[in-house]
Design a protein around this motif. Structure first.
Motif, mmCIF file in Angstrom:
data_model
loop_
_atom_site.group_PDB
_atom_site.id
_atom_site.type_symbol
_atom_site.label_atom_id
_atom_site.label_comp_id
_atom_site.label_asym_id
_atom_site.label_seq_id
_atom_site.Cartn_x
_atom_site.Cartn_y
_atom_site.Cartn_z
ATOM 1 N N UNK A 1 -9.645 -40.809 15.369
ATOM 2 C CA UNK A 1 -8.261 -41.058 15.732
ATOM 3 C C UNK A 1 -7.422 -41.682 14.635
ATOM 4 N N UNK A 2 -8.031 -42.064 13.521
ATOM 5 C CA UNK A 2 -7.296 -42.606 12.389
ATOM 6 C C UNK A 2 -6.898 -41.478 11.443
ATOM 7 N N UNK A 3 -6.269 -41.845 10.350
ATOM 8 C CA UNK A 3 -5.882 -40.835 9.373
ATOM 9 C C UNK A 3 -6.056 -41.408 7.976
ATOM 10 N N UNK A 4 -6.073 -40.519 6.990
ATOM 11 C CA UNK A 4 -6.208 -40.931 5.603
ATOM 12 C C UNK A 4 -5.383 -40.023 4.708
ATOM 13 N N UNK A 5 -4.863 -40.596 3.620
ATOM 14 C CA UNK A 5 -4.109 -39.809 2.649
ATOM 15 C C UNK A 5 -5.009 -39.225 1.573
ATOM 16 N N UNK A 6 -6.308 -39.490 1.652
ATOM 17 C CA UNK A 6 -7.270 -38.982 0.673
ATOM 18 C C UNK A 6 -8.055 -37.828 1.299
ATOM 19 N N UNK A 7 -7.803 -36.631 0.780
ATOM 20 C CA UNK A 7 -8.436 -35.427 1.303
ATOM 21 C C UNK A 7 -9.702 -35.153 0.488
ATOM 22 N N UNK A 8 -10.853 -35.301 1.114
ATOM 23 C CA UNK A 8 -12.148 -35.283 0.439
ATOM 24 C C UNK A 8 -12.573 -33.850 0.114
#
Length: 218
Positions: free
Chosen positions: A81-88
């Motif tokens: 349910x969270x988000x991140x600006x780093x696309x792995x």
């Protein structure tokens, strides 16, 4: 760190499917370009060398195409349910979602084709200071582009930060507005566009086009 080659490999299927798109460096743009630059930037990250950091960008080519308008980061939605600006780049599901997100944004941007469309879009943006500044800048520049110098001059009185920036770029611009010198304003506008086009290396997809005030004056 992720490379331009990584970006090219990631977006190749989308680019082959959508001929109106072009990848220039780390930017994927919608072509042709007239007075608006619409695209998505897929950058690297020094913090996480195995990831991309991407942002949408849509802005006028004047005064300097500083990637204002919508420069917010694209964020991956995670399972918790969270988000991140780093696309792995090592996670296929992350890359799939990134491509889908870029595709959706560019599809939405294809509907923004006129200066009025862009103005409506920017006025609908909420968030941090670059977007707030973009709205103020648009409130000044849109009347200029339409030839309503009186409205632009009155609006500038309320936005000293915009006036300061314009004077830093070209002091003659405000003077020409006050003098009602359409020819000088047009000259400066085209100079600004050409400088932005050169800086962004988009000469091959840009088409020089009259501004609305030129068409009104003709």
């Amino acid at each position: 760190m992720t490379t331009i080659k990584d970006v090219r490999n990631l977006l190749r299927p989308m680019l082959e499917r959508r001929p109106e798109l072009v990848l220039i460096g780390r930017f994927v743009f919608i072509k042709p370009v007239y007075h608006l630059l619409r695209g998505v930037y897929v950058g690297g990250s020094g913090f996480n060398p195995k990831s991309f950091r991407a942002r949408r960008t849509i802005q006028l080519l004047v005064p300097d195409g500083g990637h204002r308008g919508a420069g917010d980061r694209l964020r991956e939605k995670l399972e918790d349910g969270t988000s991140t600006a780093y696309w792995d780049i090592t996670r296929p599901e992350s890359m799939t979602q990134l491509v889908e997100t870029v595709d959706e944004i560019l599809t939405a941007f294809t509907g923004i084709t006129t200066l009025e469309d862009y103005y409506d879009y920017v006025r609908g943006i909420g968030g941090f200071w670059p977007e707030t500044y973009a709205i103020k800048e648009c409130e000044v520049l849109m009347p200029v582009l339409e030839g309503d110098f009186e409205l632009a001059i009155n609006t500038l009185k309320n936005y000293p930060d915009v006036l300061y920036d314009l004077n830093q770029r070209e002091p003659r611009f405000h003077q020409a507005l006050l003098a009602g010198d359409h020819a000088e304003v047009v000259r400066i506008l085209h100079e600004w566009e050409e400088a932005t086009v050169k800086r962004c290396k988009i000469e091959k997809i840009w088409q020089r086009t009259p501004f609305p005030l030129e068409l009104r004056d003709s």
